[in-house]
Motif scaffolding. Structure first.
Motif, PDB file in Angstrom:
ATOM      1  N   SER A  34       1.211  -8.532  -6.106  1.00 10.31           N
ATOM      2  CA  SER A  34       0.577  -7.882  -4.952  1.00 10.31           C
ATOM      3  C   SER A  34       1.481  -7.704  -3.734  1.00 10.31           C
ATOM      4  O   SER A  34       1.040  -7.843  -2.599  1.00 10.31           O
ATOM      5  CB  SER A  34      -0.676  -8.654  -4.547  1.00 10.31           C
ATOM      6  N   THR A 239       2.373  -4.220  -6.453  1.00  9.62           N
ATOM      7  CA  THR A 239       1.129  -3.442  -6.408  1.00  9.62           C
ATOM      8  C   THR A 239       0.307  -3.777  -5.167  1.00  9.62           C
ATOM      9  O   THR A 239      -0.803  -4.304  -5.262  1.00  9.62           O
ATOM     10  CB  THR A 239       0.299  -3.695  -7.676  1.00  9.62           C
ATOM     11  N   GLU A 240       0.861  -3.466  -4.002  1.00  9.68           N
ATOM     12  CA  GLU A 240       0.141  -3.732  -2.752  1.00  9.68           C
ATOM     13  C   GLU A 240      -1.062  -2.805  -2.605  1.00  9.68           C
ATOM     14  O   GLU A 240      -2.076  -3.177  -2.021  1.00  9.68           O
ATOM     15  CB  GLU A 240       1.088  -3.588  -1.567  1.00  9.68           C
ATOM     16  N   ASP A 241      -0.957  -1.617  -3.163  1.00  6.63           N
ATOM     17  CA  ASP A 241      -2.082  -0.673  -3.181  1.00  6.63           C
ATOM     18  C   ASP A 241      -3.013  -1.097  -4.314  1.00  6.63           C
ATOM     19  O   ASP A 241      -2.770  -0.801  -5.487  1.00  6.63           O
ATOM     20  CB  ASP A 241      -1.562   0.749  -3.405  1.00  6.63           C
ATOM     21  N   GLN A 242      -4.079  -1.805  -3.961  1.00  5.90           N
ATOM     22  CA  GLN A 242      -4.934  -2.396  -4.988  1.00  5.90           C
ATOM     23  C   GLN A 242      -5.669  -1.356  -5.823  1.00  5.90           C
ATOM     24  O   GLN A 242      -5.859  -1.543  -7.031  1.00  5.90           O
ATOM     25  CB  GLN A 242      -5.928  -3.362  -4.341  1.00  5.90           C
ATOM     26  N   ALA A 244      -4.603   1.598  -6.607  1.00  7.47           N
ATOM     27  CA  ALA A 244      -3.617   2.135  -7.545  1.00  7.47           C
ATOM     28  C   ALA A 244      -3.339   1.137  -8.666  1.00  7.47           C
ATOM     29  O   ALA A 244      -3.159   1.525  -9.827  1.00  7.47           O
ATOM     30  CB  ALA A 244      -2.321   2.478  -6.805  1.00  7.47           C
ATOM     31  N   THR A 381      -1.537  -5.438   4.858  1.00  8.54           N
ATOM     32  CA  THR A 381      -2.196  -4.302   4.227  1.00  8.54           C
ATOM     33  C   THR A 381      -2.901  -4.715   2.938  1.00  8.54           C
ATOM     34  O   THR A 381      -2.282  -5.253   2.015  1.00  8.54           O
ATOM     35  CB  THR A 381      -1.169  -3.205   3.902  1.00  8.54           C
ATOM     36  N   ASN A 382      -4.200  -4.470   2.909  1.00  5.00           N
ATOM     37  CA  ASN A 382      -5.028  -4.879   1.784  1.00  5.00           C
ATOM     38  C   ASN A 382      -6.446  -4.428   2.117  1.00  5.00           C
ATOM     39  O   ASN A 382      -6.928  -4.704   3.222  1.00  5.00           O
ATOM     40  CB  ASN A 382      -4.940  -6.404   1.629  1.00  5.00           C
ATOM     41  N   ASP A 410       2.744  -4.287   6.021  1.00 12.58           N
ATOM     42  CA  ASP A 410       2.901  -4.808   4.658  1.00 12.58           C
ATOM     43  C   ASP A 410       3.076  -6.320   4.679  1.00 12.58           C
ATOM     44  O   ASP A 410       3.479  -6.916   5.676  1.00 12.58           O
ATOM     45  CB  ASP A 410       4.070  -4.129   3.934  1.00 12.58           C
TER      46      ASP A 410
END
Length: 531
Positions: A34, A239-242, A244, A381-382, A410
């Motif tokens: 993440s 995979t910070e863009d959950q 995605a 960011t989340n 981020d």
């Protein structure tokens, strides 16, 4: 039909090759992680997303097995003196670095001295403080050579502690206690963590690292237990863009996803059943107040803001029960501590909390009848953290008439800013136990631990209680000291505990060897993948 000898031989050979093809295919695990790691240097690490990678590349004296229990790692065995202060480790005779050279006792001495060397500025140096003279070395009050470690021979390491430390073997499984290769570090300097230069002793070695895209680790043939490592390659994706990450899991591109938006739990369970894992963790989600900045240096303001947070709403509406409301710093589940302390308002109704919060804020000169509160909430960011921040902002606006703004960045930059002492109003953070002991949660509010004491809480009485627990040998008396310390920090609210974490994982049914565990340690060496 007629076949010549040549034709028949060719057909048979081709058939054999086709039959062997599946066995020759690479076993590759695609892991969603993440965020992008800040570092691959064990001395500078602090985040789970780094630990997942580092513990695949390096191996400490002890490690966690698939079930989350401490087992031998680079050390095949150990003995402990009767007084609990001297540990003697026998390093596995087959333990080698990825360049083929042997892992020795001196490697651990070099690595631990490096962590405690003030010049290294290791943020997690306190993990090794139970070792004799470690804290003094780290503060420049003792020489590196005075650290309580010595090599009895190439494969035998003796570590002497300041005092008995029941959780010492757990500390040695932390990523800060991983060894680094002296020859590579001295040759390459800061570049030693780069692909082609990083020499590791874990089940995998670093092959490629493309920032913000992927990191590839391949099986280390020189690892002592390589015969039992079933994967050829592990690819980590930041995979910070959950959203995605979930799409990539559903498309079969990623087989493990760590953290996903909690509002997706019901939908994902309906589609993927037991591939959705929600497991209680020894973790606390909290907001930190910067006690250096007005009005957050006023305990009345901090307490009022904490009281006004409706934790039941956050748990129910945002996390769908995947996280539980919390008022304590220490989570439930630490057996040698018992029931955590709670602030006085934990048992009140939310309406009563808000009424008292308005009174406290008025006393401090703020609120609807005083100066307007201006608050910035910082978070990494989340989507879950954004939803929490939005909800809390609305609560503070409603109760106090506050003007609240949100600021996101981020994960690496967020924690780097906090650890480096950047000023703020309110910042989201969380703490997952490095070892199953309440002391681990206490240290994050101590003055001597500025790396994780983000709000710079400074209470000598609190610090003294925690320090006293280090020398208290009676378990019951030690627990009492830590309970007193927790009660004190909950009274002052330098942080507002909000929820206890649940670990959210998506685990493809193609991944074998997965076991939920409270330590949230999941070494890739325990996994295999099927088609």
């Amino acid at each position: 039909m007629y076949f010549s000898k040549f034709t028949l031989t060719t057909v048979v050979a081709a058939s054999l090759l086709l039959g062997a093809a599946p066995a020759l295919a690479e076993a590759v695990l695609h892991r969603g992680n993440s965020g992008e790691p800040q570092t691959l240097d064990p001395s500078q690490t602090s985040l789970e997303i780094e630990a997942f990678i580092l513990k695949d590349l390096y191996e400490g004296l002890t490690i966690y097995d698939a079930a989350g229990d401490i087992v031998p790692g680079a050390a095949e065995s150990w003995t402990v003196s009767d007084d609990g202060t001297v540990y003697t480790f026998k390093i596995n005779p087959k333990a080698n670095w990825s360049d083929g050279s042997p892992v020795t006792a001196e490697d651990f001495i070099f690595s631990f001295r490096r962590v405690e060397d003030p010049k290294t500025a290791a943020g997690y140096s306190n993990i090794l403080y139970p070792i004799k003279n470690a804290e003094k070395v780290n503060k420049g009050e003792a020489k590196l050579e005075e650290l309580g470690m010595k090599a009895l021979d190439a494969k035998t390491l003796e570590i002497t502690l300041e005092r008995p430390t029941p959780f010492f073997l757990q500390l040695l499984a932390h990523q800060t206690a991983l060894p680094v290769n002296k020859a590579s570090l001295e040759k390459n300097g800061a570049e030693f963590i780069k692909p082609g230069k990083l020499v590791s002793n874990g089940a995998f070695e670093l092959a490629e690292h493309v920032q913000n895209d992927h990191l590839t680790a391949v099986k280390n043939p020189d690892y002592w237990d390589a015969a039992n490592v079933k994967l050829d390659k592990v690819i980590f994706y930041p995979t910070e863009d959950q959203a995605a990450a979930v799409r990539r899991f559903e498309a079969g591109e990623i087989q493990l996803v760590y953290n996903f938006s909690a509002d997706q739990i019901e939908r994902l369970r309906a589609s993927y059943g037991d591939q959705v894992h929600v497991n209680p963790a020894l973790s606390t989600y909290f907001y930190s107040f910067d006690t250096r900045v007005e009005p957050f240096n006023d305990v009345r303001v901090r307490r009022a803001l904490s009281m006004a947070i409706d934790r039941d709403f956050l748990s129910r509406e945002i996390y769908k029960g995947a996280q539980l409301p919390a008022y304590s710093l220490v989570p439930l589940g630490i057996t040698n501590y018992g029931k955590p302390e709670e602030p006085d308002f934990a048992t009140w109704t939310q309406i009563d909390r808000e009424d008292k919060a308005i009174e406290l804020m008025k006393e401090a000169g703020y609120g609807k009848d005083g100066k307007q509160l201006e608050i910035e909430i910082r978070y990494n960011t989340n989507p879950n953290h954004e939803a929490v921040a939005t909800a809390v902002a609305d609560m503070w606006k409603t109760v106090f008439g506050a003007k609240v703004t949100l600021s996101q960045i981020d994960i690496s930059a967020h924690y780097a800013y906090l650890k480096e002492g950047g000023k703020f109003n309110v910042a989201r953070a969380g703490w997952t136990a490095d070892y199953a002991d309440a002391e681990n949660f206490m240290t994050i509010n101590m003055k001597k631990n500025p790396t994780f004491n983000y709000g710079r809480y400074d209470n000598p009485e609190y610090d003294a209680l925690v320090e006293k627990s280090y020398t208290e040998k009676d378990p019951a008396a030690r627990s009492k000291l830590l309970h007193e310390a927790e009660a004190m920090v909950l009274r002052d609210q330098p942080i507002a505990p909000m929820m206890n974490f649940g670990q959210l994982w998506l685990v493809s049914n193609k991944v074998k060897g997965w076991v939920d565990n409270g330590s949230n340690d999941h070494l890739s060496k325990y996994f295999s993948v099927t088609e």
